[in-house]
Design an enzyme around this catalytic site. Structure first.
Site, PDB file in Angstrom:
ATOM      1  N   GLY A   1      39.988  32.759  28.758  1.00 56.58           N
ATOM      2  CA  GLY A   1      39.488  31.447  28.395  1.00 56.58           C
ATOM      3  C   GLY A   1      38.719  30.818  29.536  1.00 56.58           C
ATOM      4  O   GLY A   1      38.879  29.638  29.823  1.00 56.58           O
ATOM      5  N   HIS A   2      37.893  31.634  30.199  1.00 58.13           N
ATOM      6  CA  HIS A   2      37.096  31.138  31.323  1.00 58.13           C
ATOM      7  C   HIS A   2      35.927  32.088  31.575  1.00 58.13           C
ATOM      8  O   HIS A   2      35.848  33.161  30.997  1.00 58.13           O
ATOM      9  CB  HIS A   2      37.951  31.002  32.587  1.00 58.13           C
ATOM     10  CG  HIS A   2      38.548  32.292  33.047  1.00 58.13           C
ATOM     11  ND1 HIS A   2      39.821  32.674  32.710  1.00 58.13           N
ATOM     12  CD2 HIS A   2      38.036  33.297  33.796  1.00 58.13           C
ATOM     13  CE1 HIS A   2      40.077  33.852  33.246  1.00 58.13           C
ATOM     14  NE2 HIS A   2      39.001  34.259  33.919  1.00 58.13           N
ATOM     15  N   GLY A   3      35.038  31.669  32.448  1.00 59.70           N
ATOM     16  CA  GLY A   3      33.936  32.493  32.916  1.00 59.70           C
ATOM     17  C   GLY A   3      33.911  32.439  34.437  1.00 59.70           C
ATOM     18  O   GLY A   3      34.627  31.641  35.042  1.00 59.70           O
TER      19      GLY A   3
ATOM     20  N   ARG B   1      35.224  34.977  28.733  1.00 62.33           N
ATOM     21  CA  ARG B   1      36.093  36.001  28.183  1.00 62.33           C
ATOM     22  C   ARG B   1      37.414  35.413  27.734  1.00 62.33           C
ATOM     23  O   ARG B   1      37.938  34.487  28.362  1.00 62.33           O
ATOM     24  CB  ARG B   1      36.318  37.140  29.162  1.00 62.33           C
ATOM     25  CG  ARG B   1      37.353  36.971  30.264  1.00 62.33           C
ATOM     26  CD  ARG B   1      36.972  36.168  31.490  1.00 62.33           C
ATOM     27  NE  ARG B   1      35.608  36.221  31.909  1.00 62.33           N
ATOM     28  CZ  ARG B   1      35.109  37.086  32.769  1.00 62.33           C
ATOM     29  NH1 ARG B   1      35.889  37.907  33.389  1.00 62.33           N
ATOM     30  NH2 ARG B   1      33.840  37.068  33.080  1.00 62.33           N
TER      31      ARG B   1
END
Length: 172
Positions: free
Chosen positions: A74-76, A121
């Site tokens: 839940g981040h990039g 992702r």
């Protein structure tokens, strides 16, 4: 009676081992076939930075005992690149370049998902007993993370405009 040969032309791979590749650019991500040395005593896969992935390995971590229904990620990342491997079990990785999303189902320890910088992702659908192994191009740095999706999309668009990363539209 001899069982039918289920092997594909690639040594050590069953025809049923293939995961369908995502349509489009896969949000800039791709499956990497990792070397596998087969032996009746057990198989071995080794990974070398700069050889099996386009970066030197600065950090290794793994996720395990993920409860059913939970997700991770839940981040990039601004700069960090990763190779994600299902060392045991299976899970899904949904990647997003701000324009296109793709889902990769990882279930073989000799396939890795190469995730470049500036890709959002999310990992989920973990099977019981799964282990997600991640090889990263940098040590942990909180300031490398995009945890807000809108901030990530803005940075991705700016990087595409500057020619620093390819966009889904540019790939077509």
């Amino acid at each position: 009676m001899t069982p039918p040969d289920r092997r594909s032309p690639s040594p050590g791979r069953r025809a049923t081992d293939w995961n369908p590749r995502p349509e489009g650019s896969g949000a800039g991500c791709r499956i990497v076939d990792l070397p596998r040395i087969t032996d009746p005593r057990g198989n071995l896969t080794s990974l070398e930075g700069g050889v099996h992935m386009p970066f030197d390995i600065a950090r290794v971590y793994y996720l395990y005992d993920v409860p059913g229904g939970e997700s991770r990620g839940g981040h990039g990342h601004r700069e960090l690149q990763q190779l994600i491997v299902a060392a045991a079990g299976s899970f899904d990785v949904v990647v997003d370049d701000g324009t296109e999303t793709a889902r990769f189902h990882l279930n073989r320890s000799y396939h890795g998902l190469l995730v470049p910088r500036l890709v959002w992702r999310e990992l989920g659908n973990f099977s019981s007993g799964s282990v997600c192994l991640v090889l990263a191009s940098q040590v942990y740095a909180e300031d490398d993370y995009y945890r807000d999706y809108d901030d990530f999309r803005e940075a991705r668009r700016a990087a595409e405009a500057a020619g620093e990363v390819g966009g889904a539209a540019a790939a077509r």
